[in-house]
Design an enzyme around this catalytic site. Sequence first.
Site, PDB file in Angstrom:
ATOM      1  N   GLY A 170       0.840  -1.195   0.000  1.00  0.00           N
ATOM      2  CA  GLY A 170       0.000   0.000   0.000  1.00  0.00           C
ATOM      3  C   GLY A 170       0.866   1.232   0.000  1.00  0.00           C
ATOM      4  O   GLY A 170       2.096   1.167  -0.103  1.00  0.00           O
ATOM      5  N   GLY A 195       5.184   7.640   1.029  1.00  0.00           N
ATOM      6  CA  GLY A 195       5.793   6.652   0.144  1.00  0.00           C
ATOM      7  C   GLY A 195       4.965   5.394  -0.018  1.00  0.00           C
ATOM      8  O   GLY A 195       3.841   5.289   0.469  1.00  0.00           O
ATOM      9  N   VAL A 229       4.830   1.104   0.362  1.00  0.00           N
ATOM     10  CA  VAL A 229       5.345   0.068   1.252  1.00  0.00           C
ATOM     11  C   VAL A 229       5.285  -1.284   0.545  1.00  0.00           C
ATOM     12  O   VAL A 229       4.264  -1.640  -0.052  1.00  0.00           O
ATOM     13  CB  VAL A 229       4.541   0.026   2.573  1.00  0.00           C
ATOM     14  CG1 VAL A 229       5.119  -1.037   3.498  1.00  0.00           C
ATOM     15  CG2 VAL A 229       4.556   1.383   3.247  1.00  0.00           C
ATOM     16  N   ASP A 284       0.687  13.418  12.982  1.00  0.00           N
ATOM     17  CA  ASP A 284      -0.213  12.874  11.955  1.00  0.00           C
ATOM     18  C   ASP A 284      -0.923  11.628  12.486  1.00  0.00           C
ATOM     19  O   ASP A 284      -0.970  10.590  11.831  1.00  0.00           O
ATOM     20  CB  ASP A 284       0.559  12.553  10.681  1.00  0.00           C
ATOM     21  CG  ASP A 284      -0.382  12.378   9.482  1.00  0.00           C
ATOM     22  OD1 ASP A 284      -1.496  12.927   9.507  1.00  0.00           O
ATOM     23  OD2 ASP A 284       0.001  11.682   8.529  1.00  0.00           O
TER      24      ASP A 284
END
Length: 719
Positions: free
Chosen positions: A409, A414, A416, A526
Amino acid sequence: MLMARGRESRSTAASAMPAHARQLRQLALMLVHFSVMPQGALSRGLGLPPEADPSRGREHWANMMCNSIPYPFGIRGSSIPGFEVTCGPNKEAMLPIGKHSYEIHDVSLQGGFVVISAGPISQVCYDRNGTRTQTTGTGDIRLEQTPFSNAAGGANLMVLNWAVGHGTCDQALTYNLASLHCNNKSGCIDAPSGAGYLCKCNAGYDGNPYAEDGCLDINECRNFDSNECSLWDFCNNTEGGFTCSCPHNWNGDGYRTGTGCNETPRPINWKNQSAGLSVCAQPERNPCTYLEYCSEDEQGVVACYCPLGLRGDGRQRGSGCQKHHYPLGVLVLAVGGGISLICLVPGIIFFMQTLKARQAKRLRAKYFKENRGLLLQQLVDKDIAERMMFNLEELEKATNKFDEARKLGGGGHGTVYKGILSNQDVVAIKKSKITIQREIEDFINEVAILSQINHRNVVRLFGCCLETQVPLLVYEFISNGTLSDYLHVEGALSLPWGDRLRIALETAGALAYLHSSALTSIIHRDIKSANILLDHRLIAKVSDFGASRGIPIDQTGVTTAIQGTFGYLDPEYYQTSRLTDKSDVYSFGVILVELLTRKKPSTGMHSECGSLIAQFILVIRQDKLCEILDPQVISECLEAAKDVASLALTCLSLKGEDRPTMRQVEMALERLLVANKNTAQGRSAELNYSPAQISNNNDHNSRQYSAEQALLLSASFPR
């Protein structure tokens, strides 16, 4: 040869808005919407540009003039009903709504929005079928009985969505309504705001889809990238498309996506020749050795050719076509040269491999320097840094050269991949999306922070690779996806209430550790359900530290650029740029609401009827909590859910000083979890910051909630 290929006509059914229209729409929404509590998605790393602050004054927007306003807007008699404008004292375009008129700053035909000078607006919410769902009042202007709906607004500017018709495109096409507003070279698209529809020029055309003859043909042949022709000079623009062809006597269809154009001579097809009209078609007159290799042009000039492998002029009375014989000396030289070449090949291969290895080594050193490898060694212990370094070859082997089949995903920074190391350890390898220098430093920041963390509910970092243009991170592999995946599933049932409460406690414990137990206070910045991973036992693991920020122990906060995800972003941090540990507390409060309701917070510029947090605060104030709770939660443990809702409400206080610390939140959740396991003993209210205590303070909180009332007003409920 001429092959026709026009671009496919655009369907009148719903279609996606073009990328440039979406970007224009987002820019306008950002310029206006950023003066209020955020409701849209802000990718980590996206800073707020100085000129995007509407509080700096309306002079940053130019007024549109009456003579430049595009149709369907216009003065009375020159517009679609509902889109009439009036002219101000200086001929500026004014939009009348109710008893007032407002200056128009911008109109987007493709985005379906208009920017005006106005304060917050009252409106009615509708679903995509045009059914009225809710009325909201946030100002003196009302949008009922108008083609407009509220998208975003600040103190001075508003962005209004608009549509030329009600319902969807399917409904408009069924009753032949789209043709009332769309010209004959445009089609219908569903409005991005929800109910209603817009018009868009068909493929091959551009311009105003509402005005008669407003959609103009695009000349694709003007730019090589706009057409598919192999030869630029042989592109022919047509109405709404183009055709490609090849020069005379060339083969191919002329298209880069087809057979292209090539100059190979074409053998005669005897079946297609008219006997007696062509020399080549008459064997008794054909001068070529091989009759089928005869070609005659329009002037009657005959050319002969030889088949592959033969040489000569191809004529019966010439040299004909002969096999080519090489002299003995040439053969000897060729054989000798071949032997010498065979002897040289190993040396050449060795030399090329050595050169390639040196170049790769220099390139890895260059990337290591560019990727701040030296900075990483300064941020963490040198021995630790060396143990954390992976080489590129090992990670390529672990991921089968980053095969798409290994892709797990994408995160905020970025992609993975799943990898298997040489020692058979299964890992997750994060390939960062880095384009600017600051993001490289964010990457090194994530490595440095994770290298100092040792907590069972924080994802473990094994190391990184800095030998590529795009740096790589190597994490422990968490097999069961994210909390968001488990909450937002199809069907009536999701995670049991006990698991939800335990996951909330584990996440709170990890954040409390980051804030107070680590060597440096670490603000995640986040926190969201998509960044909480679950292992095979559903144990929570906080992940994705690309936006994290370390704060020295002797400081309470830092002023920094805005990063995070709208819907979870602390409004106080957003408005002041002051980052503290209470910013994570607010984001965690959003997760608690998500656990209670199984609803996603507003993470885009639009939602069906306002943000989840605004609705949550509204039902709390109206004592209608059950209207928003997940039915599964109501059936399993309603009383505990009420306590968690009270805790969430306190975490969502607009002022950071009114929120509890993550340690206090952890203690409150720990008490609730114990009570949930042993309901017979009841709940104890002895914690320093228990939900019961929060409930007792509701009268005090209501006085503080004038700011939260502003939140409800600014978090408009667009239809």
